[in-house]
Structure formats: structure tokens, C-alpha cells
Design a protein around this motif. Structure first.
Motif, PDB file in Angstrom:
ATOM      1  N   SER A 106      -3.208  18.637 -16.067  1.00 12.02           N
ATOM      2  CA  SER A 106      -2.643  18.418 -14.854  1.00 12.02           C
ATOM      3  C   SER A 106      -1.226  17.611 -15.133  1.00 12.02           C
ATOM      4  CB  SER A 106      -3.467  17.028 -14.296  1.00 12.02           C
ATOM      5  OG  SER A 106      -3.221  16.871 -12.939  1.00 12.02           O
ATOM      6  N   ALA A 128      -1.220  25.178 -19.847  1.00 16.00           N
ATOM      7  CA  ALA A 128      -1.472  23.899 -18.796  1.00 16.00           C
ATOM      8  C   ALA A 128      -2.529  24.261 -17.908  1.00 16.00           C
ATOM      9  CB  ALA A 128      -0.258  24.073 -17.718  1.00 16.00           C
ATOM     10  N   SER A 131      -2.082  22.431 -13.625  1.00 18.04           N
ATOM     11  CA  SER A 131      -0.987  21.375 -13.670  1.00 18.04           C
ATOM     12  C   SER A 131       0.140  22.091 -12.469  1.00 18.04           C
ATOM     13  CB  SER A 131      -0.112  21.759 -15.022  1.00 18.04           C
ATOM     14  OG  SER A 131      -1.016  21.072 -15.969  1.00 18.04           O
TER      15      SER A 131
END
Length: 246
Positions: A106, A128, A131
Motif C-alpha cells: 500500500s 508494490a 499501492s
């Protein structure tokens, strides 16, 4: 609505964690063996290093060297977090003699991308998990955005931070770092879910990077067996690319 989302996320987390515990992937079987490279883990908004314990242990089990960020509670000034965790990444790179891989959940992925843009010589790649690398706060679903902004505002009240601190409008330049293109010597991979109840999945996708879709909800991405399988493949592929470039 927010309470319902929280209950759904909690149930999905338990379900995903149980599935990981039953799957051989959770014990390191079925993924390529790691090469011992350093991997820095960055937690999501309002979470801390404690949230990534399962992932850290798994990475160590399959042959990598995981490091935690030093973040106890991920709230506050993103620019300051980028500086502090960036210094930690520099120290890890210096001590290991290798460029660092960053895995962020995130907000952690957003910070990881900014660190890579600011320190391209020490970051090998960023992965990620859910995110929102596009659109700032508008990349967060309407149902949860007010609560998250309230937490940020509460912190601002007691920290004497600038009015727009924690947003893409802040004068500190965090937006330029987050939205900067992936450095030529680095790579960016996004793992996302269309069922994400916190961020809009479209805000997680990078047209210039590698994107992988999984099932499940936002919070459970850190214990999702599909995510672990993809992570094993991404990390092994990066090792092949690095060796070829050498």
C-alpha cells in the motif's frame, strides 16, 4: 459501510492466511531459491513492521535476506519517511555490497517508488502490493478516504506540519518523487487486486512496469499465496536479468 468493509477485510485476511499455511508455497516449496540479496520491506498506512513478519520470514526461508524499515506506525510526513527509510536502504546497500530490492504494501510501495527515484544507484527494483502510485488521495475509494484523511489530519494537528502535508499537493515535492518514471537501472512491478476495498485498482497499475493481478482484498495481499508465488518468480527473474547485464 466502513464497518462492513473492515469485517470483510478481516475475514479475507484470515482466509488468505489459512490458505497460505496449507499451501507448500508458504513453506518455500515451488519457488526458485533466492540468491541472498537484501530485500527491504515497507508497511502500509497506519501499519508497522509487525505487519510484514510473515512475509519477512518467508523471504528468509527461500534464500533472501529481509530487512524491516524501522517504521512502527506508518503515518505522518511521507517525505520524512522517504528520507529515513532511504537512509536505511543506503546503509543496507553499503553493508551488503548489493543494490536493494524494496517490497512495499500500500503506502509502503508508494514510499518505495519515491526512494528508488531519489536513490537509483542503490535500488535494484521495487515491488508494490496494492499501492496507489497514481492520483494521490483520489486513488483511494470514497468509502475509506474520509477516515484515512481524518487520521492524517489528526496527526497534522499535533505535529505542526504544513497544511497539505501527506498529500500530493505538499510543497515538499513528494508528488514528483512518487510519480517519477522508474530509473533506467531499476524495475517496478505492481501486484494488485480488482477487489481492492481500499484503493482503486487502476491507480496501482504502471504502464511502464510489470503488472500482476491476484484475487483477494487489500489488507490480505501481505499473506496472499498468489502474491507469494508471483514474488518468487519476479525475484528470480530479476536475478537472471542482473546476471545477464553483468
Amino acid at each position: 459501510m466502513l464497518l462492513q468493509l473492515t469485517a470483510s477485510a478481516y475475514f479475507d485476511f484470515l482466509q488468505q492466511f489459512a490458505s497460505l499455511a496449507r499451501d507448500p508455497i508458504g513453506y518455500g516449496f515451488g519457488v526458485p531459491r533466492g540468491d541472498g540479496r537484501p530485500i527491504l520491506l515497507i508497511p502500509g498506512f497506519t501499519a508497522g513492521d509487525w505487519s510484514l513478519g510473515t512475509l519477512a520470514r518467508w523471504l528468509g526461508r527461500i534464500g533472501y535476506k529481509p530487512y524491516l524499515s524501522g517504521i512502527d506506525l506508518n503515518i505522518g510526513c511521507p517525505r520524512r519517511k522517504v528520507e529515513l527509510v532511504g537512509w536505511r536502504a543506503e546503509k543496507i546497500a553499503h553493508e551488503s555490497g548489493q543494490r536493494v530490492t524494496i517490497i512495499g504494501h500500500s503506502l509502503g510501495g508508494v514510499l518505495g517508488r519515491a526512494i528508488a527515484a531519489s536513490n537509483p544507484s542503490i535500488v535494484r527494483e521495487v515491488i508494490a502490493l496494492g499501492s496507489p502510485i497514481r492520483n494521490g488521495w483520489t486513488g483511494v475509494h470514497d468509502q475509506v478516504r474520509p477516515a484515512m484523511q481524518a487520521i492524517q489530519s489528526f496527526w497534522q494537528t499535533f505535529s505542526s506540519a504544513p497544511e497539505n502535508c501527506g498529500t500530493m499537493e505538499c510543497s515538499c515535492g513528494i508528488a514528483q518523487a512518487v510519480f517519477a518514471p522508474t530509473p533506467p537501472r531499476g524495475r517496478f512491478s505492481a501486484i494488485y487486486t480488482r477487489r481492492d476495498e481500499v484503493v482503486q485498482w487502476e491507480s496501482c497499475v504502471d504502464d511502464a512496469g510489470s503488472n500482476y493481478e491476484v484475487s483477494g482484498l487489500h489488507i490480505s495481499l501481505i499473506v496472499n499465496r498468489q502474491v507469494y508465488r508471483i514474488l518468487g518468480a519476479i525475484l528470480a527473474d530479476a536475478a537472471v536479468d542482473e546476471n545477464a547485464a553483468a
